[in-house]
Write a protein that holds these residues in place. Structure first.
Motif, PDB file in Angstrom:
ATOM      1  N   TYR A  33       6.661   5.835  -2.349  1.00  0.00           N
ATOM      2  CA  TYR A  33       5.808   4.991  -1.511  1.00  0.00           C
ATOM      3  C   TYR A  33       6.640   4.134  -0.555  1.00  0.00           C
ATOM      4  N   ARG A  57      -5.071   4.603  -0.876  1.00  0.00           N
ATOM      5  CA  ARG A  57      -4.768   3.991  -2.165  1.00  0.00           C
ATOM      6  C   ARG A  57      -4.423   5.108  -3.132  1.00  0.00           C
ATOM      7  N   ASP A  80      -9.686   3.741   1.114  1.00  0.00           N
ATOM      8  CA  ASP A  80     -10.304   2.428   0.889  1.00  0.00           C
ATOM      9  C   ASP A  80     -11.111   2.059   2.132  1.00  0.00           C
ATOM     10  N   PHE A  93     -10.379  -1.351   4.044  1.00  0.00           N
ATOM     11  CA  PHE A  93      -9.011  -1.553   4.530  1.00  0.00           C
ATOM     12  C   PHE A  93      -8.947  -2.640   5.601  1.00  0.00           C
ATOM     13  N   ARG A 147     -14.480   2.966  -2.281  1.00  0.00           N
ATOM     14  CA  ARG A 147     -13.378   3.909  -2.163  1.00  0.00           C
ATOM     15  C   ARG A 147     -13.903   5.331  -2.336  1.00  0.00           C
TER      16      ARG A 147
END
Length: 204
Positions: free
Chosen positions: A44, A60, A97, A100, A172
């Motif tokens: 990440y 996510r 998401d 966001f 989500r």
């Protein structure tokens, strides 16, 4: 190694080209070697720099680690994806998401009003989250390969069932399910053809 020209305009060295693209395949079996949180964090921390519109970063990543969560996941996968997912050391839900925009003033400070100007409507947020989340999925898969791991991305799942199972609040939406680990025996199918340059690229 794959066939490639002796000289290339690419800045990426041939070994990295092989690791990330030329020799990389979708894995269908995995060894039992664990995938650690440290490895996923390193992935990440590399791919978070890849671009999205307004730096919105809607992806996510939910790591399915517990046996209970794994079983809940398996019930929503297509039959052909269940065995390989059950045998993978780690599976990740890659999720858009839809909220966001709350982070945009921090992520895109040069236009703090972007969340209200462009994303006040939920339908606009959902479209943008799906598109930019898909971009981030591609980056994430390349990051997995950069960590020396194999990725097995899947679209064969009951999306509505997974969303209700794991994200009942409705904020989500699962875009992809990815198995992650070291490739096991007979992990790869033969390389399938790809379209050639002249079939894809044109100039206007």
């Amino acid at each position: 190694m794959s066939d490639q020209p002796p000289s290339t305009p690419l800045a990426l060295d041939p070994g990295a080209q092989e690791l990330l693209f030329r020799s990389a395949h979708t894995a269908n079996t995995f060894t039992g070697e664990p995938v650690t949180d440290e490895q996923i964090r390193a992935v990440y921390d590399l791919v978070k720099y890849a671009p999205t519109a307004f730096n919105q970063s809607p992806l996510r990543v939910v790591l399915v680690r517990s046996a209970e969560a794994r079983q809940r996941l398996l019930t929503h996968l297509s039959e052909g994806n269940r065995a390989k997912t059950a045998g993978a050391p780690l599976t990740a839900l890659l999720v858009a998401d839809h909220d966001f925009h709350h982070e945009l003033p921090r992520l895109f400070p040069k236009m703090p009003q972007a969340k209200d100007v462009f994303f006040s409507e939920r339908a606009d947020r959902e479209r943008s989250a799906a598109f930019n989340g898909a971009l981030q999925i591609g980056y994430f898969i390349v990051g997995i390969r950069a960590a020396g791991l194999a990725a097995g991305p899947m679209s064969g799942f009951d999306a509505e069932g997974l969303n209700k199972e794991f994200f009942p609040e409705g904020d989500r939406r699962v875009l992809a399910v990815v198995n992650i680990g070291k490739p096991g025996p007979d992990a790869y199918r033969p390389r399938a053809p790809r379209l050639e340059y002249d079939e894809v690229v044109s100039s206007v």
